[in-house]
Design a protein around this motif. Structure first.
Motif, mmCIF file in Angstrom:
data_model
loop_
_atom_site.group_PDB
_atom_site.id
_atom_site.type_symbol
_atom_site.label_atom_id
_atom_site.label_comp_id
_atom_site.label_asym_id
_atom_site.label_seq_id
_atom_site.Cartn_x
_atom_site.Cartn_y
_atom_site.Cartn_z
ATOM 1 N N ASN A 30 43.660 -15.316 2.052
ATOM 2 C CA ASN A 30 44.650 -14.307 2.404
ATOM 3 C C ASN A 30 45.000 -14.458 3.885
ATOM 4 N N GLN A 31 46.251 -14.839 4.170
ATOM 5 C CA GLN A 31 46.681 -15.007 5.550
ATOM 6 C C GLN A 31 47.483 -13.806 6.048
ATOM 7 N N ASP A 32 47.590 -12.773 5.207
ATOM 8 C CA ASP A 32 48.205 -11.510 5.627
ATOM 9 C C ASP A 32 47.159 -10.618 6.289
ATOM 10 N N SER A 33 47.593 -9.786 7.224
ATOM 11 C CA SER A 33 46.764 -8.717 7.777
ATOM 12 C C SER A 33 47.631 -7.468 7.877
ATOM 13 N N LEU A 55 43.714 -16.457 10.915
ATOM 14 C CA LEU A 55 43.200 -16.077 12.227
ATOM 15 C C LEU A 55 44.310 -15.532 13.114
ATOM 16 N N ALA A 56 45.513 -16.122 13.011
ATOM 17 C CA ALA A 56 46.638 -15.651 13.822
ATOM 18 C C ALA A 56 47.001 -14.216 13.465
ATOM 19 N N SER A 57 47.085 -13.911 12.170
ATOM 20 C CA SER A 57 47.464 -12.546 11.773
ATOM 21 C C SER A 57 46.372 -11.547 12.138
ATOM 22 N N GLY A 265 43.502 -7.083 4.428
ATOM 23 C CA GLY A 265 43.855 -8.497 4.504
ATOM 24 C C GLY A 265 42.882 -9.303 5.335
ATOM 25 N N ALA A 266 43.387 -10.353 5.983
ATOM 26 C CA ALA A 266 42.541 -11.272 6.737
ATOM 27 C C ALA A 266 41.781 -10.564 7.842
ATOM 28 N N ALA A 267 42.387 -9.557 8.461
ATOM 29 C CA ALA A 267 41.731 -8.842 9.545
ATOM 30 C C ALA A 267 40.511 -8.073 9.054
ATOM 31 N N ALA A 268 40.434 -7.802 7.745
ATOM 32 C CA ALA A 268 39.312 -7.044 7.191
ATOM 33 C C ALA A 268 38.305 -7.934 6.485
ATOM 34 N N ASP A 269 38.620 -9.202 6.273
ATOM 35 C CA ASP A 269 37.762 -10.053 5.449
ATOM 36 C C ASP A 269 36.347 -10.163 5.998
ATOM 37 N N ARG A 270 36.242 -10.346 7.311
ATOM 38 C CA ARG A 270 34.909 -10.479 7.905
ATOM 39 C C ARG A 270 34.082 -9.227 7.651
ATOM 40 N N ARG A 271 34.710 -8.058 7.759
ATOM 41 C CA ARG A 271 33.991 -6.812 7.561
ATOM 42 C C ARG A 271 33.633 -6.614 6.089
ATOM 43 N N VAL A 272 34.546 -7.062 5.195
ATOM 44 C CA VAL A 272 34.267 -6.955 3.763
ATOM 45 C C VAL A 272 33.077 -7.819 3.393
ATOM 46 N N GLN A 273 32.960 -9.007 4.043
ATOM 47 C CA GLN A 273 31.842 -9.890 3.744
ATOM 48 C C GLN A 273 30.509 -9.259 4.110
ATOM 49 N N ARG A 274 30.562 -8.211 4.958
ATOM 50 C CA ARG A 274 29.330 -7.529 5.334
ATOM 51 C C ARG A 274 28.833 -6.580 4.236
ATOM 52 N N GLY A 275 29.624 -6.418 3.170
ATOM 53 C CA GLY A 275 29.107 -5.586 2.088
ATOM 54 C C GLY A 275 30.141 -4.794 1.337
ATOM 55 N N ARG A 276 31.356 -4.667 1.883
ATOM 56 C CA ARG A 276 32.390 -3.908 1.182
ATOM 57 C C ARG A 276 33.144 -4.853 0.275
#
Length: 455
Positions: A30-33, A55-57, A265-276
């Protein structure tokens, strides 16, 4: 007398919002944020494929979300200045990332954002994400796409319907990148209670027409409308990531519930990988689309971020007006080599052509067939004697001799030889320089006349 601080007017309106982002049924990442908060609605669509458009978005949203705070002024100019400053900071941050990792060169992102100050909306826009206003049952597109097909529409060369199927419909001309500091479109929108606002990526606007958008926006809560917009986009065959942010304009009240800011989107992916984890569309028709729940925005701006991008992604060709800055010296050497090579080929062709040109001229008093062009450059003759004939210039008439001295052009060697034969047929038996001899014989004839007169 000391100046008293200006009291900020109480907000007349407030926003009720929802946001959804889905990776879609074709793309792996997902390249959208997206972001939705009390004072900001924003969507960024990353461009770059292997150059990390995700990463850009995400980086752009990290900078733009700083606008989600109560305003300190009710000036429309101040509102727009804040938006422009945030877009420029996003560009500066991308420059820093590319300097740290040159492999990111070429990455960029669109940005469409609505900044709320309690009285009105300030709109900022770069790229082909879109913002819409739904009011009294009618929908209006607020932003103008910065795309190649939009220029064709503006020129009257294609219609809106033709633009949706144009082979270059995804080519955007302006974006936030690390090369140039693009100026966003900026304007103010007056709002009223009952208005519904939509900010979305082209994954939705590219497949849903205004009528379908209006139908969905006319129903349910903002969160419901955002979900249905994403679902309808996938049902309509969207092959891109889809992100929709929807907000209602309501009357401001002291008892209004407080909503948290949402990152999708992409801006949340890292946080989702933490458990959400989880998604609204899991198992829906084509299977797991990878849609992610909105994530609260109360986390640090610069969370470490890592997503594996597809090395062969058509998204990489979406934004192509500027070349990356890597290996600039090599490209210049290559370009110079190409120019020199083309010049050499041109000169070789010109020399080959000149060797097939002939003309009849004069050298040392004789008529000669020359090969080449009857001209010179910088004192260098572009021809050379090819065949010397037995025709003397002195035995030609003044007219023919003059023509030879100027040079008689020929179509080819045979034509030049025919010209020489014609000159040979017209030459006199004696050189033209011996013509004064009869005048010497005339002098003695006068002596007898004089002698007879004396006698």
């Amino acid at each position: 007398m000391t100046d008293q601080p200006t009291e900020q007017p109480a907000p007349r309106f407030r926003l009720d919002y929802g946001a959804v982002s889905d990776v879609g049924r074709v793309r792996r990442d997902n390249q959208d944020s997206g972001y939705a908060g009390p004072w900001l609605l924003a969507v960024c669509d990353g461009v770059g494929g292997a150059a990390r458009g995700d990463l850009a978005s995400a980086t752009a949203i990290g900078q733009l979300r700083r606008l989600d705070q109560p305003p300190t002024s009710d000036s429309p100019d101040e509102l727009l200045a804040r938006i422009a400053g945030a877009v420029h900071r996003a560009h500066d941050r991308l420059v820093e990332l590319v300097d740290e990792d040159p492999a990111l060169s070429g990455t960029s992102t669109t940005a469409s954002l609505l900044v709320f100050d309690g009285l009105r909306i300030g709109v900022g826009h770069v790229g082909d994400s879109r913002a819409y206003l739904f009011r009294d049952g009618s929908i209006r597109q607020l932003t103008v796409d910065h795309t190649f097909v939009q220029t064709l529409i503006d020129e009257g060369r294609i219609t809106e319907a033709e633009a949706k199927v144009h082979p270059h419909r995804n080519l955007i001309l302006r974006a936030i990148d690390a090369v140039s500091d693009s100026e966003p479109d900026l304007f103010v929108l007056e709002i009223a209670v009952g208005d519904r606002l939509l900010v979305c990526s082209d994954g939705a606007s590219g497949v849903l027409d205004d009528g379908r958008l209006a139908d969905i926006l006319s129903t349910g809560s903002p969160e419901y409308a955002a979900v249905e917009l994403v679902r309808a986009s996938l049902e309509a065959g969207s092959t891109d990531n889809v992100t929709c942010v929807v907000a209602d304009v309501l009357e401001a009240t002291d008892a209004a519930p407080t909503q948290e800011g949402l990152v999708v989107g992409a801006a949340a992916d890292r946080r989702v990988q933490r458990g959400r984890t989880g998604g609204l569309f899991r198992g829906h028709r084509a299977g797991d689309t990878g849609e992610l729940d909105p994530v609260p925005a109360d986390l640090p701006d610069d969370v470490p971020y890592a997503i594996t991008a597809d090395p062969i992604d058509p998204e990489a060709a979406r934004y192509a007006p500027r070349a990356p800055r890597r290996y600039l010296w090599a490209r210049r050497v290559f370009a110079s080599t190409v120019v020199v090579g083309l010049a050499w080929i041109g000169l070789a062709w010109l020399w080959s052509w000149s060797q097939q040109q002939y003309y009849v001229g004069e050298q040392d008093g004789a008529v000669v067939i020359f090969r080449g062009v009857n001209a010179s450059i910088g004192g260098i003759d572009l021809s050379e004697p090819y065949e010397t004939t037995d025709v003397d210039l002195d035995r030609l008439s003044d007219f023919d001799a003059g023509k030879v001295q100027e040079g008689i052009e020929a179509e080819d060697l045979d034509d030049a030889r025919q010209t020489v034969q014609n000159l040979a047929a017209n030459q006199s038996s004696e050189p033209a320089s011996e013509s004064p001899a009869p005048s010497e014989n005339a002098a003695p004839s006068e002596n007898p006349a004089q002698g007879s007169g004396e006698g």
